[in-house]
Design a protein around this motif. Structure first.
Motif, PDB file in Angstrom:
ATOM      1  N   ILE A 225       0.841  -1.202   0.000  1.00  0.00           N
ATOM      2  CA  ILE A 225       0.000   0.000   0.000  1.00  0.00           C
ATOM      3  C   ILE A 225       0.871   1.245   0.000  1.00  0.00           C
ATOM      4  N   ASP A 226       0.661   2.110  -0.961  1.00  0.00           N
ATOM      5  CA  ASP A 226       1.355   3.392  -1.059  1.00  0.00           C
ATOM      6  C   ASP A 226       0.543   4.420  -0.255  1.00  0.00           C
ATOM      7  N   VAL A 227       1.049   4.794   0.917  1.00  0.00           N
ATOM      8  CA  VAL A 227       0.305   5.694   1.802  1.00  0.00           C
ATOM      9  C   VAL A 227       0.075   7.047   1.127  1.00  0.00           C
ATOM     10  N   SER A 228       1.068   7.533   0.404  1.00  0.00           N
ATOM     11  CA  SER A 228       0.905   8.815  -0.304  1.00  0.00           C
ATOM     12  C   SER A 228      -0.215   8.721  -1.337  1.00  0.00           C
ATOM     13  N   ALA A 229      -0.312   7.568  -1.998  1.00  0.00           N
ATOM     14  CA  ALA A 229      -1.372   7.384  -2.994  1.00  0.00           C
ATOM     15  C   ALA A 229      -2.743   7.355  -2.311  1.00  0.00           C
ATOM     16  N   VAL A 230      -2.808   6.741  -1.131  1.00  0.00           N
ATOM     17  CA  VAL A 230      -4.068   6.728  -0.388  1.00  0.00           C
ATOM     18  C   VAL A 230      -4.456   8.147   0.015  1.00  0.00           C
ATOM     19  N   THR A 253      -1.879 -10.625   8.695  1.00  0.00           N
ATOM     20  CA  THR A 253      -1.012 -10.668   7.518  1.00  0.00           C
ATOM     21  C   THR A 253      -1.788 -10.499   6.216  1.00  0.00           C
ATOM     22  N   SER A 254      -3.116 -10.441   6.296  1.00  0.00           N
ATOM     23  CA  SER A 254      -3.914 -10.273   5.082  1.00  0.00           C
ATOM     24  C   SER A 254      -4.981  -9.187   5.191  1.00  0.00           C
ATOM     25  N   ASP A 255      -5.256  -8.678   6.395  1.00  0.00           N
ATOM     26  CA  ASP A 255      -6.271  -7.641   6.583  1.00  0.00           C
ATOM     27  C   ASP A 255      -5.613  -6.329   6.997  1.00  0.00           C
ATOM     28  N   THR A 256      -6.063  -5.235   6.391  1.00  0.00           N
ATOM     29  CA  THR A 256      -5.497  -3.914   6.654  1.00  0.00           C
ATOM     30  C   THR A 256      -6.592  -2.964   7.121  1.00  0.00           C
ATOM     31  N   ALA A 257      -6.247  -2.101   8.077  1.00  0.00           N
ATOM     32  CA  ALA A 257      -7.199  -1.135   8.620  1.00  0.00           C
ATOM     33  C   ALA A 257      -6.743   0.288   8.321  1.00  0.00           C
ATOM     34  N   LEU A 258      -7.699   1.197   8.284  1.00  0.00           N
ATOM     35  CA  LEU A 258      -7.422   2.615   8.033  1.00  0.00           C
ATOM     36  C   LEU A 258      -8.315   3.463   8.919  1.00  0.00           C
ATOM     37  N   THR A 259      -7.741   4.534   9.469  1.00  0.00           N
ATOM     38  CA  THR A 259      -8.532   5.581  10.116  1.00  0.00           C
ATOM     39  C   THR A 259      -8.070   6.913   9.535  1.00  0.00           C
ATOM     40  N   LEU A 277     -16.866   5.509  -0.412  1.00  0.00           N
ATOM     41  CA  LEU A 277     -15.468   5.555   0.000  1.00  0.00           C
ATOM     42  C   LEU A 277     -15.014   4.184   0.507  1.00  0.00           C
ATOM     43  N   GLN A 278     -15.845   3.548   1.310  1.00  0.00           N
ATOM     44  CA  GLN A 278     -15.514   2.217   1.813  1.00  0.00           C
ATOM     45  C   GLN A 278     -15.320   1.240   0.661  1.00  0.00           C
ATOM     46  N   HIS A 279     -16.236   1.266  -0.282  1.00  0.00           N
ATOM     47  CA  HIS A 279     -16.163   0.378  -1.449  1.00  0.00           C
ATOM     48  C   HIS A 279     -14.883   0.609  -2.240  1.00  0.00           C
ATOM     49  N   ASP A 280     -14.558   1.879  -2.476  1.00  0.00           N
ATOM     50  CA  ASP A 280     -13.391   2.195  -3.305  1.00  0.00           C
ATOM     51  C   ASP A 280     -12.074   1.892  -2.596  1.00  0.00           C
ATOM     52  N   LEU A 281     -12.000   2.112  -1.280  1.00  0.00           N
ATOM     53  CA  LEU A 281     -10.778   1.781  -0.533  1.00  0.00           C
ATOM     54  C   LEU A 281     -10.496   0.284  -0.590  1.00  0.00           C
ATOM     55  N   LEU A 282     -11.552  -0.513  -0.525  1.00  0.00           N
ATOM     56  CA  LEU A 282     -11.370  -1.962  -0.594  1.00  0.00           C
ATOM     57  C   LEU A 282     -10.871  -2.392  -1.967  1.00  0.00           C
ATOM     58  N   HIS A 283     -11.473  -1.866  -3.014  1.00  0.00           N
ATOM     59  CA  HIS A 283     -11.131  -2.319  -4.358  1.00  0.00           C
ATOM     60  C   HIS A 283      -9.861  -1.679  -4.904  1.00  0.00           C
ATOM     61  N   GLU A 284      -9.531  -0.471  -4.467  1.00  0.00           N
ATOM     62  CA  GLU A 284      -8.328   0.183  -4.963  1.00  0.00           C
ATOM     63  C   GLU A 284      -7.084  -0.215  -4.163  1.00  0.00           C
ATOM     64  N   PHE A 285      -7.227  -0.399  -2.839  1.00  0.00           N
ATOM     65  CA  PHE A 285      -6.058  -0.614  -1.981  1.00  0.00           C
ATOM     66  C   PHE A 285      -6.150  -1.872  -1.104  1.00  0.00           C
ATOM     67  N   ASN A 286      -7.250  -2.628  -1.231  1.00  0.00           N
ATOM     68  CA  ASN A 286      -7.472  -3.835  -0.422  1.00  0.00           C
ATOM     69  C   ASN A 286      -7.464  -3.512   1.079  1.00  0.00           C
ATOM     70  N   ILE A 287      -8.016  -2.350   1.435  1.00  0.00           N
ATOM     71  CA  ILE A 287      -8.180  -1.964   2.840  1.00  0.00           C
ATOM     72  C   ILE A 287      -9.592  -2.350   3.249  1.00  0.00           C
ATOM     73  N   SER A 288      -9.702  -3.371   4.111  1.00  0.00           N
ATOM     74  CA  SER A 288     -11.004  -3.971   4.394  1.00  0.00           C
ATOM     75  C   SER A 288     -11.692  -3.397   5.632  1.00  0.00           C
ATOM     76  N   HIS A 289     -10.959  -2.706   6.493  1.00  0.00           N
ATOM     77  CA  HIS A 289     -11.540  -2.114   7.705  1.00  0.00           C
ATOM     78  C   HIS A 289     -11.200  -0.623   7.705  1.00  0.00           C
ATOM     79  N   CYS A 290     -12.205   0.229   7.551  1.00  0.00           N
ATOM     80  CA  CYS A 290     -11.926   1.665   7.545  1.00  0.00           C
ATOM     81  C   CYS A 290     -12.846   2.392   8.518  1.00  0.00           C
TER      82      CYS A 290
END
Length: 313
Positions: A225-230, A253-259, A277-290
């Motif tokens: 995950i590129d944090v700058s891109a996020v 090792t497979s699930d990522t969270a964002l706040t 936003l939730q939908h796009d974060l999952l599909h663009e960056f594989n961030i499943s918990h936001c």
């Protein structure tokens, strides 16, 4: 008015390959086959007096332990969350990955000590036994690597299993070649020399996994995950004027969270905005918990949030 949104839509989690489920049978086969092979390699290495075979057996034993730990952690990660463990036990996969990395390099240290002793005191080697067992290792490790190939891009535990097995297969090829050279040339020093090569290959190939598991243990954002891109992605959302307190960390090792806190003065259609936003974060960056908080102006605390993270417009 601030809004909190927790993106815990588990229906989308198929984007990150599971550490168990489809791989449970792979773990079972991998552990059973490699345990049998390690037993045969130890017996053959002692009989043939081959440090290369013994070093390969030592590494294969560490792989058995690694597979068992990874499997156990993935099973533990499936347990439901509790009031104390509010994220469940997903972090067990990170702990297992760290322990596996430590065990691997500890095993390499013991093998190096044994190899130095064989180099100082070379002894005759039974070439045909070495080549036969190493040839069997090519089949066992190659098959085990094949079992994990489909999930090695989405989970560091599965990728670790895949890379270890693939490396072992290549190492076994080297042992076959070394056994043949010793058998036909009689150069006894070749066996421990090949063992040194095996140690180097394993150590170098495992370094990236060690580095990544340490980063996961420190809750660094995953390398994928590129944090700058996020951050740029969030700033590009409709009506968002600035982003602050952005945190991305691994739950497993497979699930990522964002706040994140998003300053969005024009706060109309907040629920629709958050859902998209939730939908796009999952599909663009594989961030499943936001978890996202919307603000119509800068917070009263100023430019510093919960971890003294500077405000970025």
């Amino acid at each position: 008015m601030p809004h909190d949104h927790h993106g815990h839509d588990h229906g989308h989690h198929h984007h990150g390959p599971p550490a168990d489920g489809n791989f449970s049978q792979a773990f079972t086969w991998g552990i059973a086959l490699n345990l049998l092979f390690v037993t045969g390699e130890v017996a053959g290495g002692l009989w043939a007096n081959s440090s290369a075979l013994l070093s390969d057996a030592g590494h294969n034993l560490s792989d058995v332990l690694s597979l068992a730990l990874a499997w156990g952690a993935s099973l533990l990660a499936k347990r439901r969350a509790t009031e104390r463990y509010t994220y469940g036990y997903k972090g067990a996969t990170i702990q297992a990955a760290l322990l596996n990395a430590a065990l691997l390099y500890l095993a390499l240290g013991f093998i190096l000590w044994d190899t130095i002793d064989h180099l100082r005191n070379p002894a005759p080697v039974n070439g045909p036994v070495v080549m036969g067992l190493a040839g069997l290792g090519i089949l066992v490790n190659g098959f085990t690597a094949w079992l994990f190939r489909s999930g090695q891009k989405g989970d560091v535990n599965v990728r670790g299993a895949y890379l270890h097995m693939l490396t072992d297969m290549l190492v076994s090829v080297g042992v076959v070649v070394g056994g043949a050279l010793v058998y036909f040339t009689g150069w006894l020093w070749l066996d421990p020399a090949i063992s040194f090569v095996i140690l180097t290959v394993v150590g170098v190939s495992s370094w990236s996994l060690l580095r990544e598991t340490v980063q996961l243990g420190l809750q660094a954002a995953p390398e994928s995950i590129d944090v700058s891109a996020v951050r740029r992605f969030l700033l590009a959302r409709p009506g968002v004027s600035s982003v602050h307190d952005l945190h991305i960390w691994p739950l497993s090792t497979s699930d990522t969270a964002l706040t994140a806190h998003l300053v969005r003065p024009s706060g109309e259609n907040g629920n629709l905005f958050l859902r998209d936003l939730q939908h796009d974060l999952l599909h663009e960056f594989n961030i499943s918990h936001c978890t996202v908080q919307l603000e119509d102006e800068l917070p009263l605390m100023g430019t510093h949030g919960c971890c003294d993270q500077a405000h970025v417009a």
